[in-house]
Design an enzyme around this catalytic site. Structure first.
Site: not given
Ligand code: FAD
Length: 531
Positions: A91, A150, A390, A473-474
């Site tokens: 994403y 995950d 992906h 939804y995203r």
């Molecule tokens: C193989 C694979 C499996 C996955 N499985 C899942 C799953 O099971 N469930 C799921 O939900 N996702 C999944 N994902 C997507 C993603 O990897 C996760 O959602 C991951 O937790 C998001 O990264 P993060 O928590 O570091 O968020 P970040 O990258 O830190 O944040 C996501 C976005 O939120 C906003 N943001 C973040 N922090 C702040 C802040 N403090 N203030 C304001 N805006 C902010 C920004 O726009 C940022 O780009 C998967 C991805 C892959 C590649």
């Protein structure tokens, strides 16, 4: 050195120097080598003109530092893009929506501010990862369970703000949050809910509404603020967790089966994530492929005959899980089996029981997430794309048999029209109440022509589904404008509302321009379709 659009190199250097005075030179990243680490590793347009690349990154360590950086950004009109742990792969990763923004990397703000075992909640800073929380809970022998997505290397804050999801009873992560602290676009500091009441103490993490409009939602999937503190509800460590998979055998039972399954959520017997699967309706099986491609997609009789020949069920649900006191879990399980066993060919395919705090080494990879054990095993099993990742297409649709059929037919049509291989029917995940959410999409190759095709197909699917009342939804930053475009009721009243809020609380448009399709006034001509 890269610069944000419209900012001269000298102004940018001056601004970065001011930032360095606040956070220290070593936490200002502006060399190409450093900034490259903030590119989207899964970008389908990597190295091409459409790739969104930051111009620098800043890593503050406290809320006061965040406020100072926001004030400097306002002074120079530098666009900021906040991330928590920045693991948002598929994403967008850490890359901003608006090319050239400066990433505000909150990873150093990694304190667990409070964990309350008796109250089953915690308050964390944005840089706290699911691994951090899990390790803390286990090091202190707290009887609590977290709910990671995950991949466990992300953060409760970033994941929840993306409307991210896990597999346990608190699967809808934003709904499981309680209490935010937010730095606004002008540097002001806001606490939501009971956090606004001085001296309210832990009520901030217990009672989400406080008084007046419930505004927490506007800070998720948006660009209205920088979240610097995040409250979450946790699950008391369950005495028993039972994970099981079931299947039924008659093709024509789809509608009834989904209805019954949905009811199990509605009456509160099920509350964790499970995944609906359709192992028979796969394009990998030549006879199934012939049926799927035939006019009408095959009759019940034809599908039931194929099932008999291949011994594969048309409908299954995997990863059903019940977690809680042992007596309750046993009763839940018995009730579910009783209720579903009226379906022809009903079978519990496999059943796994786990006691409290299961040893991670004894839990198979596919059950870790549901049991609150963060891991990265998902990266060993995704298998989409031999190249660099992906692109997930994640539409939501009603938890009904009719919608399951309709969305799969639309996807079949969409993939065919886009000349991309369709893998067959895809099942839904039960991350959100009353709703299925599917993940389909495209593997990305080290081949820009193939990836360009995937991007075009993605856009086609989004428009086709949008025209039929379904939407994601995203989504990845490349498609956020187009996604919001689908939510067009009353001449885009929703987008107009977002823009009104944006202009009011971030008048200079500093924060995360373009995220979720919301552009500040001075950049609205950048919105796709307005170029
Ligand atoms: C193989 C694979 C499996 C996955 N499985 C899942 C799953 O099971 N469930 C799921 O939900 N996702 C999944 N994902 C997507 C993603 O990897 C996760 O959602 C991951 O937790 C998001 O990264 P993060 O928590 O570091 O968020 P970040 O990258 O830190 O944040 C996501 C976005 O939120 C906003 N943001 C973040 N922090 C702040 C802040 N403090 N203030 C304001 N805006 C902010 C920004 O726009 C940022 O780009 C998967 C991805 C892959 C590649």
């Amino acid at each position: 050195m890269r610069t944000p659009p419209g900012i001269s190199a000298s102004d940018f250097s001056a601004a970065l120097q001011k930032c360095a005075n606040v956070i220290g030179q070593s936490w200002v990243f502006s060399s190409d080598e450093d900034v490259d680490l903030y590119r989207d590793a899964y970008s389908p347009v990597r190295g091409l003109v459409d790739e969104r690349v930051p111009s620098a990154a800043l890593a503050p360590a406290s809320v006061e530092e965040v406020q100072s950086l926001v004030r400097i950004a306002n002074e120079y009109r530098i666009p900021l893009y906040p991330v928590s742990t920045g693991r948002n792969l598929t994403y967008g990763g850490t890359a901003p929506v608006y090319n050239g923004s400066v990433v505000l990397d909150l990873k150093r703000m990694n304190r667990i501010l409070e964990i309350n075992e008796a109250g089953a909640y915690c308050m964390v800073e944005p840089g706290v990862s699911y691994f951090d929380l899990y390790r803390y809970i286990h090091a202190h022998k707290l009887k609590l369970r977290i709910d990671p997505p995950d991949p466990g290397w992300g953060s409760p804050t970033g994941n929840s703000l993306e409307h991210g999801v896990g597999r346990g009873p608190y699967r809808d992560h934003f709904r499981a949050h309680c209490g935010l602290e937010v730095v606004l676009g002008n540097g002001d500091l806001l606490r939501t809910g009971m956090g606004a009441l001085p001296g309210s103490g832990s009520l901030w993490q217990r009672f989400r509404y406080g008084y007046g409009p419930y505004i927490d939602g506007i800070f998720s999937s948006s660009n209205f603020g920088i979240v610097t503190k995040f409250g979450i509800h946790l699950l008391p460590e369950p005495e028993l967790s039972r994970v099981f998979d079931i299947s039924i055998s008659r093709y024509e039972d789809l509608d009834d089966f989904v209805q019954e399954f949905a009811q199990l959520f509605d009456v509160g017997v099920l509350n964790s994530i499970s995944q609906m699967g359709m192992p028979l309706l796969s394009m990998q099986i030549p006879e199934a492929r012939a049926l799927l491609e035939s006019p009408g997609g095959g009759s019940s009789t034809q599908w039931n005959e194929l099932r008999d020949r291949l011994g594969k069920p048309p409908w299954q649900i995997t990863q059903l899980n019940c977690q809680g006191p042992a007596k309750i879990v046993e009763a839940q399980y018995d009730y579910i089996v009783d209720r579903l066993s009226r379906f022809s060919g009903f079978k519990v395919e496999s059943r796994r029981d786990y006691g409290p705090s299961p040893d991670p080494d004894q839990v198979p990879g596919q059950d870790k997430c549901a049991l609150g054990i963060p891991s990265l095993v998902i990266f060993g099993g995704v298998g989409m794309g031999r190249g660099h990742g992906h692109l997930d297409f994640s539409p939501a649709y009603p938890m009904t048999g009719e919608a399951v059929r309709k969305i799969n037919q639309l996807l079949q049509q969409g993939y065919r029209e886009a000349d991309m291989p369709w893998r067959g029917w895809t099942g839904g995940n039960t991350w959100f109440d009353k709703t299925f959410t599917m993940i389909t999409g495209f593997g990305l190759e080290n081949d820009s022509e193939q990836n360009r095709k995937a991007v075009a197909a993605f856009r086609h699917l989004m428009q086709l589904l949008g025209a039929n009342g379904f939407a994601e939804y995203r989504t990845h930053p490349l498609f956020q404008d187009l996604l919001l475009e689908q939510y067009s009721f009353n001449e885009h009243a929703l987008r107009r509302f977002h823009e009104t809020v944006k202009d009011a609380i971030d008048p200079q448009g500093i924060l995360a321009a373009g995220r979720a399709g919301i552009w500040p006034k001075h950049l609205r001509d950048k919105r796709e379709g307005r170029l």
